[in-house]
Design a protein around this motif. Structure first.
Motif, PDB file in Angstrom:
ATOM      1  N   GLU A  73       0.833  -1.199   0.000  1.00 30.60           N
ATOM      2  CA  GLU A  73       0.000   0.000   0.000  1.00 30.60           C
ATOM      3  C   GLU A  73       0.869   1.250   0.000  1.00 30.60           C
ATOM      4  O   GLU A  73       0.673   2.167  -0.794  1.00 30.60           O
ATOM      5  N   ARG A 115      -2.682  -2.215  -7.136  1.00 27.94           N
ATOM      6  CA  ARG A 115      -3.359  -2.791  -5.976  1.00 27.94           C
ATOM      7  C   ARG A 115      -4.865  -2.787  -6.191  1.00 27.94           C
ATOM      8  O   ARG A 115      -5.434  -1.812  -6.698  1.00 27.94           O
ATOM      9  N   LYS A 572      -9.410  -8.036   6.084  1.00 32.02           N
ATOM     10  CA  LYS A 572      -9.511  -8.778   4.834  1.00 32.02           C
ATOM     11  C   LYS A 572      -8.690  -8.166   3.690  1.00 32.02           C
ATOM     12  O   LYS A 572      -8.977  -8.366   2.518  1.00 32.02           O
ATOM     13  N   ARG A 573      -7.631  -7.437   4.042  1.00 33.31           N
ATOM     14  CA  ARG A 573      -6.683  -6.914   3.054  1.00 33.31           C
ATOM     15  C   ARG A 573      -5.275  -7.279   3.480  1.00 33.31           C
ATOM     16  O   ARG A 573      -4.958  -7.294   4.666  1.00 33.31           O
ATOM     17  N   TYR A 575      -1.239  -6.507   3.577  1.00 36.71           N
ATOM     18  CA  TYR A 575      -0.339  -5.365   3.586  1.00 36.71           C
ATOM     19  C   TYR A 575       1.099  -5.856   3.735  1.00 36.71           C
ATOM     20  O   TYR A 575       1.379  -6.728   4.565  1.00 36.71           O
TER      21      TYR A 575
END
Length: 616
Positions: A73, A115, A572-573, A575
């Motif tokens: 990110e 992304r 739920k992401r 990184y």
């Protein structure tokens, strides 16, 4: 201060002098527990490196920013001189860092890297440089220098991408020109290159890039000149061949067209005259009526009217304008009537003339059908045939002159090609021993030869290639008594890694490359060989900034700086993160690389020994 000798010199170096790239350690004994180990003594280490960069053009990567690239990110990481390793679990994002650096150095971008949920990704790299060649290239592209700093930005969009250097937009081609002066990236494609003999000339040329490029530019120019001359000669030869085969036919056609005595506009003139003669009765009757009118008193009356107006205008000026107009009109009409009288008098009917015209018209139509050309095209074709037949008598002289030009161009091209071959052989000889020395450092006792294949059986221009006259192979003997064999056919995975690293070491030295990026060049090795590879990478870092992705504890332990790449899932992401490790964290990470899982006290102790004794 406590130092350990390596059998040749101590940490300070011979005669107390500091060597470029050397690391000096202060090892301090302490009685406190170290990283949880149950021992009475532990160590803290302070160290500094004698910078090698005063000996080379300074071109180092200082900082890397990555935004919205796959699982990354936002990452902002600084790089230092010397040897930096990147470690982390598979899938943590190490390859994304290499991808980002590759993009900064001219790789093609794909929107697939963006992304999920974002519209674009950005990569930004900051380089510090002192390079006259690079400065000249930037100046030619109107890119300003900012206190010896160069900033490269890549923006990757789903529909549009951009590249900027110091705020100036440039093309991918220009970025690639600049990138070769900034850094060199080793990746899996390099292994493929070394296993394919078609790449070997490119590899040799790369060891003296600027010099071989200059020779190849001259060779390419001469090659194009030769090809142009040869095309002219071949065209003329083909033309002569066709003419020889069709000479009688061409002469027949030329004679036929010459006898036809074709003229531009003849068809229209014939059509007009035939129309006159075929409609003679009607034309004659109309012309007689017209003749009667012309010979009437119309002009006389007009003249008398004009005289009256002239007299009136002497008393009343309002008639003068009408008089002047009528005066001009009268004389124009008189000239027209005189011309008509002559034409109407000349009308005559000649039946034989009509027959001749109709026959000529039929002959012209027949020629047009036969040749499938218009009269204008037939005239052009007749002239072309005349030139072709006329040239034939001088074809041999023209061919001879063209052949001399072609042969001279070939001789010049071969001469420059031979000069390039001589240069390549010198480069090859210079790297053979260097490669053998580097392979020996990597515990690969091998004989290595660059062989220029015999192409003497090729005749004339058959020897010419796009990149010169040469075809080469790399021969290697890794087992005594087996004899030299083609590198592409005999090396194993572990040997490939060491041979590739040997090539890189020589290449980096030859081109004074100041930033080198290794993507798992230690693949397929272990044990003592891994230690040798680690030492070689460290050796390279004495004169170049090295950034290496590795899974090998031997490599990681020799680094000056250690960055850990990790990832985690939140909401739920996924990184990815990058963190420069402290000494304690570095030792624990090396221990983890040793264990591959849970770290034991023995592994931690061994990792500490690897890290603290790495340079002595």
């Amino acid at each position: 201060m406590e130092g350990r000798k390596d059998g040749r010199q101590n940490a300070i170096g011979k005669r107390g002098c500091l060597n470029p790239g050397q690391v000096i350690y202060l090892i301090i004994r302490k009685e406190t527990p170290f990283m949880g180990l149950k021992e009475k003594q532990s160590f803290s280490v302070l160290f500094f490196r004698v910078s090698p960069y005063s000996f080379y053009n300074k071109r180092v990567l200082k900082r890397l920013l990555i935004t919205n690239l796959a699982i990354i990110e936002n990452i902002d990481v600084s790089f230092k001189e010397g040897f930096t390793v990147l470690t982390g679990e598979t899938g943590a994002g190490k390859s994304l860092v290499i991808d980002s650096l590759s993009l900064l150095l001219g790789a093609r971008a794909s929107s697939e890297l963006i992304r999920a949920g974002d519209d674009s990704a950005q990569i930004k790299g900051y380089f510090e440089l002192q390079s006259p060649q690079l400065t000249a290239i930037l100046a030619s592209l109107n890119i300003p220098m900012l206190d010896g700093q160069i900033t490269i930005e890549r923006s990757i969009g789903k529909s549009k991408s951009s590249i900027k250097i110091n705020g100036v937009s440039i093309s991918l081609t220009d970025l690639n020109k600049i990138a070769k002066y900034l850094a060199d990236i080793h990746n899996q494609f390099d292994f493929e290159k070394i296993l394919n003999p078609e790449n070997y000339l490119e590899i040799i040329d790369g060891f003296s890039y600027e010099l071989t490029t200059s020779y190849k530019k001259e060779y390419h120019a001469l090659l194009e000149t030769y090809r142009g001359r040869k095309a002219e000669y071949d065209d003329l030869l083909e033309k002569k061949k066709k003419l020889d085969e069709s000479r009688d036919f061409y002469e027949y056609q030329f004679k036929e067209l010459k006898v036809a005595d074709l003229k531009e506009g003849e068809e229209e003139s014939i059509a007009s005259e035939i129309s006159l003669l075929t409609n003679y009765d009607k034309i004659y009757a109309l012309s007689q009526s017209a003749n009667e009118k012309i010979h009437g008193d119309f002009l006389d009356q007009l003249y008398e009217l004009n005289v009256l107006l002239e007299k009136l205008s002497a008393y009343q000026t309002q008639y003068k304008e009408a008089h002047d107009k009528l005066d001009n009109t009268y004389y124009e009409l008189k000239d027209t009537f005189d011309d008509l009288k002559k034409k109407l008098t000349d009308i005559d009917y000649d039946p034989s003339r009509l027959n001749n015209l109709e026959q000529r018209d039929a002959d012209l139509a027949a020629l047009k059908r036969k040749y499938k050309k218009s009269i204008a095209e037939l005239i052009a074709y007749r002239n072309e045939l005349e030139n072709t037949i006329g040239e034939h008598s001088d074809f041999e002289g023209t061919l001879s002159a063209k052949k001399e030009e072609m042969d001279a161009a070939l001789t010049a091209c071969l001469q420059k090609g031979n000069e390039l071959t001589t240069l390549r052989k010198k480069i090859a000889k210079s790297i053979e021993k260097e490669l053998e020395r580097n392979m020996a450092d990597l515990l690969l006792k091998a004989d290595f030869q660059v062989v220029f294949l015999d192409r003497s059986s090729l005749i004339g221009d058959q020897i010419l290639r796009e990149d010169g006259l040469d075809e080469v192979d790399f021969l290697i003997e890794t087992n005594v008594g087996e004899g030299l064999r083609s590198l592409s056919k005999v090396i194993s995975g572990g040997e490939a890694s060491r041979i590739m690293l040997s090539f890189k070491a020589v290449f980096i030295k030859a081109n004074k490359i100041s930033t080198v990026i290794f993507d798992e060049i230690d693949t397929g090795i272990s044990g003592e060989t891994a230690q040798a590879v680690a030492r070689k990478i460290h050796e390279i870092s004495l004169t170049s900034q090295v950034i290496a992705i590795t899974h090998m504890p031997q490599v990681a332990s020799l680094s000056d700086h250690h960055i850990l790449i990790s990832k985690e899932v939140k909401a739920k992401r996924t990184y990815a993160y990058m963190k420069e490790l402290t000494l304690d964290e570095k030792i624990r990470q090396v221990a983890y690389l040793i264990s591959g899982g849970e770290v034991t006290e023995k592994q931690l102790e061994y990792a500490k020994e690897m890290v603290l004794s790495r340079r002595f």
